[in-house]
Design an enzyme around this catalytic site. Structure first.
Site, mmCIF file in Angstrom:
data_model
loop_
_atom_site.group_PDB
_atom_site.id
_atom_site.type_symbol
_atom_site.label_atom_id
_atom_site.label_comp_id
_atom_site.label_asym_id
_atom_site.label_seq_id
_atom_site.Cartn_x
_atom_site.Cartn_y
_atom_site.Cartn_z
ATOM 1 N N CYS A 57 -29.397 46.941 -30.144
ATOM 2 C CA CYS A 57 -29.316 46.399 -31.508
ATOM 3 C C CYS A 57 -30.712 46.179 -32.074
ATOM 4 C CB CYS A 57 -28.545 45.087 -31.489
ATOM 5 S SG CYS A 57 -29.401 43.797 -30.554
ATOM 6 N N CYS A 117 -34.252 42.969 -29.072
ATOM 7 C CA CYS A 117 -35.394 42.717 -28.170
ATOM 8 C C CYS A 117 -36.707 43.062 -28.863
ATOM 9 C CB CYS A 117 -35.225 43.504 -26.867
ATOM 10 S SG CYS A 117 -33.923 42.837 -25.812
ATOM 11 N N CYS A 136 -29.318 45.213 -21.774
ATOM 12 C CA CYS A 136 -28.729 46.562 -21.863
ATOM 13 C C CYS A 136 -29.519 47.560 -21.021
ATOM 14 C CB CYS A 136 -28.677 47.020 -23.315
ATOM 15 S SG CYS A 136 -27.870 45.839 -24.403
ATOM 16 N N CYS A 193 -30.845 38.646 -23.587
ATOM 17 C CA CYS A 193 -30.224 39.208 -24.792
ATOM 18 C C CYS A 193 -30.423 38.207 -25.915
ATOM 19 C CB CYS A 193 -28.735 39.481 -24.543
ATOM 20 S SG CYS A 193 -27.878 40.216 -25.956
ATOM 21 N N HIS A 219 -30.487 25.744 -15.022
ATOM 22 C CA HIS A 219 -29.944 24.417 -14.707
ATOM 23 C C HIS A 219 -31.007 23.474 -14.117
ATOM 24 C CE1 HIS A 219 -26.583 21.837 -13.504
ATOM 25 N NE2 HIS A 219 -26.897 21.920 -12.228
ATOM 26 N N CYS A 270 -33.204 21.913 -16.713
ATOM 27 C CA CYS A 270 -32.545 21.597 -17.990
ATOM 28 C C CYS A 270 -32.716 20.111 -18.323
ATOM 29 C CB CYS A 270 -31.061 21.939 -17.898
ATOM 30 S SG CYS A 270 -30.176 21.543 -19.423
ATOM 31 N N CYS A 311 -24.037 17.178 -20.946
ATOM 32 C CA CYS A 311 -24.105 18.476 -20.267
ATOM 33 C C CYS A 311 -22.988 19.405 -20.768
ATOM 34 C CB CYS A 311 -23.967 18.239 -18.762
ATOM 35 S SG CYS A 311 -23.695 19.745 -17.824
ATOM 36 N N CYS A 340 -21.092 26.501 -19.705
ATOM 37 C CA CYS A 340 -22.523 26.781 -19.527
ATOM 38 C C CYS A 340 -22.768 27.487 -18.192
ATOM 39 C CB CYS A 340 -23.325 25.486 -19.578
ATOM 40 S SG CYS A 340 -25.099 25.780 -19.476
ATOM 41 N N CYS A 366 -35.934 29.550 -19.317
ATOM 42 C CA CYS A 366 -35.745 29.109 -20.717
ATOM 43 C C CYS A 366 -35.862 27.597 -20.868
ATOM 44 C CB CYS A 366 -34.369 29.533 -21.230
ATOM 45 S SG CYS A 366 -34.035 31.270 -21.000
ATOM 46 N N CYS A 384 -31.432 27.484 -26.161
ATOM 47 C CA CYS A 384 -29.981 27.451 -26.362
ATOM 48 C C CYS A 384 -29.388 26.058 -26.220
ATOM 49 C CB CYS A 384 -29.308 28.413 -25.389
ATOM 50 S SG CYS A 384 -29.861 30.111 -25.611
ATOM 51 N N CYS A 395 -25.653 27.909 -22.197
ATOM 52 C CA CYS A 395 -26.282 29.138 -21.720
ATOM 53 C C CYS A 395 -25.161 30.142 -21.443
ATOM 54 C CB CYS A 395 -27.070 28.862 -20.436
ATOM 55 S SG CYS A 395 -27.613 30.351 -19.574
ATOM 56 N N CYS A 439 -27.427 35.200 -20.460
ATOM 57 C CA CYS A 439 -27.880 36.512 -20.954
ATOM 58 C C CYS A 439 -28.956 37.117 -20.061
ATOM 59 C CB CYS A 439 -28.342 36.421 -22.397
ATOM 60 S SG CYS A 439 -30.005 35.764 -22.634
#
Ligand code: SF4
Ligand code: SF4
Length: 302
Positions: free
Chosen positions: A50, A53, A147, A185, A222, A225, A245, A251, A260, A272, A279, A282
């Site tokens: 798409c 990225c 992908c 993603c 996790h 987080c 949570c 999640c 992340c 996210c 989450c 991705c």
């Protein structure tokens, strides 16, 4: 005692890790002396994707995207960024893939429609045939995004094109070239650019068992987080938008290896879970694979 070349190599990798603005002036000055004619070439192709990225990569901050594709690497071709188009672009890509344009690193974004090659063409040539040539001539490859790594959304269960990621495509053809997998993603710009600079200036980064750079993908979302304490105290959100949570909303942070939750996104402003979205895994090899694992799920009531 390190020589100038070693110094410049280390300085280049540091620049990607911390940003030029955070470096002492002598190091930043050394970076400015890097000869752009000696940096390796990146051939960036897109398959079933798409372009998300690519858009994410343009959000890079330190160094900025322009420096990354002109100073620390040389971008031979990218469909969205290159001025070259039409037959000239196709000829350029084919020359690289045939090995007639010099050494290069292949960057692939998007999946490869293995069972329906005509579903993805550059000009009148299928992506699959270009990649079969590139497999023989590239130095190494970086699979960018879910992908390109594992098929991602185009490769979801039931897809008609037989979409696969680059590692599977190469393995089926007994090609044994290094492929770094950067899942996501979309991908975080730091994950890609810091890996490219590492490849260019130092060599292959240390990889996880799943073929991803250890530096970004060796701990679960996790573990770091900010809502981990809610998880431990069983304070769970019941609906999207609730605090607590997000485990009961599906999640996948406990199963997903990515940084992340410590790196954050969009220049470190959010990510996210901070935006109250679970989450969806991705950056996991199983992302979007199975119909029975949708992105959003409610925990079944006992
Ligand atoms: S929100 Fe997700 S990642 Fe964060 S503690 Fe809960 S289950 Fe783990
Ligand atoms: S938190 Fe999960 S869904 Fe969000 S970007 Fe990271 S790996 Fe992907």
């Amino acid at each position: 005692m390190m020589d100038r070349r070693q110094f410049v190599k280390i300085a280049a990798s540091l620049s990607a890790a911390f940003g030029l603005s955070g470096l002492p002036e002598p190091v930043a000055a050394a970076l400015r002396r890097i000869d752009p004619r000696t940096v390796p070439t990146l051939l960036y192709l897109q398959g079933q994707s798409c372009s998300g990225c690519s858009i994410s990569l343009l959000q890079a901050q330190h160094p900025a995207p322009l420096a990354l594709i002109t100073k620390y690497s040389r971008l031979a071709f990218h469909a969205d960024l290159s001025a070259t188009s039409g037959g000239q672009a196709r000829e350029l890509i084919e020359r690289y893939c045939r090995g007639e344009a010099g050494d290069y690193l292949l960057a692939l974004e998007g999946a490869i429609p293995e069972k329906m090659p005509q579903a993805c063409k550059i000009g009148d040539v299928t992506l699959a045939s270009l990649l079969e040539s590139a497999a023989r001539t590239m130095t190494a490859a970086v699979a960018i995004g879910a992908c390109a790594c594992d098929g991602g959304i185009p490769g979801a269960e039931g897809n008609q094109t037989g979409a696969v990621g680059l590692p599977e495509f190469l393995a089926k053809r007994q090609v044994d070239k290094p492929v770094v997998r950067i899942r996501g993603c979309s991908v975080h710009p730091d994950w890609v650019w810091q890996t490219v600079v590492n490849l260019v200036e130092i060599g292959m980064p240390a990889l996880t068992e799943a073929g991803a750079p250890q530096r970004f993908f060796s701990r679960t979302v996790h573990e770091t987080c900010p809502r981990y304490h809610d998880f431990q105290q069983e304070i769970f959100a019941a609906r999207l938008g609730d605090s607590g949570c997000l485990f009961n909303l599906g999640c996948l942070g406990p199963l997903t290896m990515a940084d992340c939750s410590s790196r954050w996104w969009n220049g470190g402003t959010t990510w996210c879970v901070n935006a109250n979205a679970p989450c969806v895994g991705c950056a996991s090899p199983i992302f979007a694979k199975q119909k029975n694992l949708p992105f959003y799920r409610m925990k079944k009531k006992a």
